[in-house]
Design an enzyme around this catalytic site. Structure first.
Site, short mmCIF file in Angstrom:
data_model
loop_
_atom_site.label_atom_id
_atom_site.label_comp_id
_atom_site.label_asym_id
_atom_site.label_seq_id
_atom_site.Cartn_x
_atom_site.Cartn_y
_atom_site.Cartn_z
N ASP A 113 15.47 3.18 -5.59
CA ASP A 113 14.97 3.42 -6.94
C ASP A 113 14.49 4.86 -7.10
OD1 ASP A 113 15.50 0.87 -7.74
OD2 ASP A 113 13.44 0.15 -7.66
N GLU A 117 11.67 -3.82 -13.45
CA GLU A 117 11.81 -2.40 -13.75
C GLU A 117 12.30 -1.66 -12.51
OE1 GLU A 117 11.55 -1.08 -16.64
OE2 GLU A 117 10.42 -2.55 -17.80
N CYS A 118 13.02 -0.55 -12.74
CA CYS A 118 13.59 0.22 -11.62
C CYS A 118 12.61 1.25 -11.06
CB CYS A 118 14.85 0.93 -12.08
SG CYS A 118 14.55 2.22 -13.31
N GLY A 119 11.54 1.52 -11.78
CA GLY A 119 10.58 2.51 -11.30
C GLY A 119 10.37 3.65 -12.27
#
Length: 299
Positions: free
Chosen positions: A152, A260-262
């Site tokens: 990520d 969420e991906c970050g």
């Protein structure tokens, strides 16, 4: 004057909503205090998304849109293109190419360029990588399985931070909405990140059906994967189709406790990741020195 956030003191709570100090150029630097941010969100929530965009154009010197060409982001692009406003909506777009997008997504990027020829798209890839092969030579195969947090960071977070820095971004438009589920359920229209970056979610209050209706009414180009049961499209290795009864983003990281991906998480997560990487590096260096000394002693 670029809006920034800082910790509000009791004195800030009592003032008009701004706290100003002198910059090196002799001009005041303007901050959003918590009370002012709350007030702005209350007011912006009453506006049509197009009016939110007009407010943004008058408020941010460098305003960009970040998008992976999802349905809501596409609706915002079209709104910006059609915006009837005294000021020119000079909003460019930031696209993070992780090198693992579906071919259909990359095809959509090209169709968007044709549909909106005046739209400038800035593409950022993982640092030092132009192709998937180069990424895998540098970070290994299937990094998202070996070390998801690192994936990520290197594929999404670092390129995004590099984009914000290189383009001197003050505010970004995102396609996030409350009805997408997960951590987005209590999303505000206006957010201030820890480092002062302002994120604006013009369609935060819209439903998926409202976005669909806008897309259809305005004949906006979309991802071909939407016709195959996908509703939110990310990397091919972490995106699946969803059923009508599931949340819009249920197909992202399915089966994992993650939404969420970050990029939209708190910056402290990035700091923790970097600190962890530095700790590992120092430990490896210490072990290498220790092993070297042992070899030298035994020879």
């Amino acid at each position: 004057m670029a809006p920034r956030q800082r910790s509000a003191s009791s004195e800030d709570e009592a003032d008009s909503g701004y706290a100003s100090g002198c910059s090196t150029a002799g001009l005041p630097e303007v901050y959003f205090t918590r009370p002012h941010l709350k007030f702005l969100n209350q007011q912006l929530a009453k506006l049509d998304p197009r009016d939110v965009l007009k407010w943004c154009i008058t408020s941010f010197p460098t305003l960009y849109q970040t998008s992976a060409f999802g349905l809501t982001g596409l609706a915002i692009m079209d709104m910006v293109d059609k915006l009837d406003f005294t000021l020119k909506p000079n909003i460019e777009l930031i696209f993070i190419d992780t090198l693992y997008h579906f071919p259909q997504t990359l095809d959509l990027v090209e169709r968007v360029k044709q549909r909106y020829p005046n739209l400038i798209i800035h593409t950022f890839k993982p640092e030092g990588c132009e192709t998937t092969r180069e990424f895998e030579e540098k970070h290994g195969m299937q990094l998202w399985e070996a070390d998801e947090e690192k994936y990520d960071y290197v594929a999404k977070v670092e390129p995004a931070q590099r984009a914000y820095s290189q383009l001197n971004v003050d505010g970004v438009l995102t396609g996030r909405r409350r009805t997408q589920g997960g951590k987005r359920g209590e999303l505000d229209i206006l957010e201030a990140a820890d480092d002062g970056l302002i994120k604006v979610n013009p369609l935060a209050n819209w439903s998926f059906k409202q976005v669909q209706a806008y897309i259809k009414e305005n004949n906006v180009p979309t991802n071909d994967l939407l016709d195959q049961g996908y509703r939110s499209v990310g990397d091919w290795h972490s995106t699946q189709p969803v059923t009508e009864s599931e949340d819009e983003r249920a197909g992202r990281w399915k089966g994992r406790n993650k939404t969420e991906c970050g990029i939209h998480n708190k910056r402290s997560r990035y700091a923790m990741f970097l600190a962890d990487q530095e700790q590992k590096r120092q430990q490896e260096l210490s072990e290498a020195i220790s092993n070297g000394l042992e070899i030298e002693a035994s020879s």
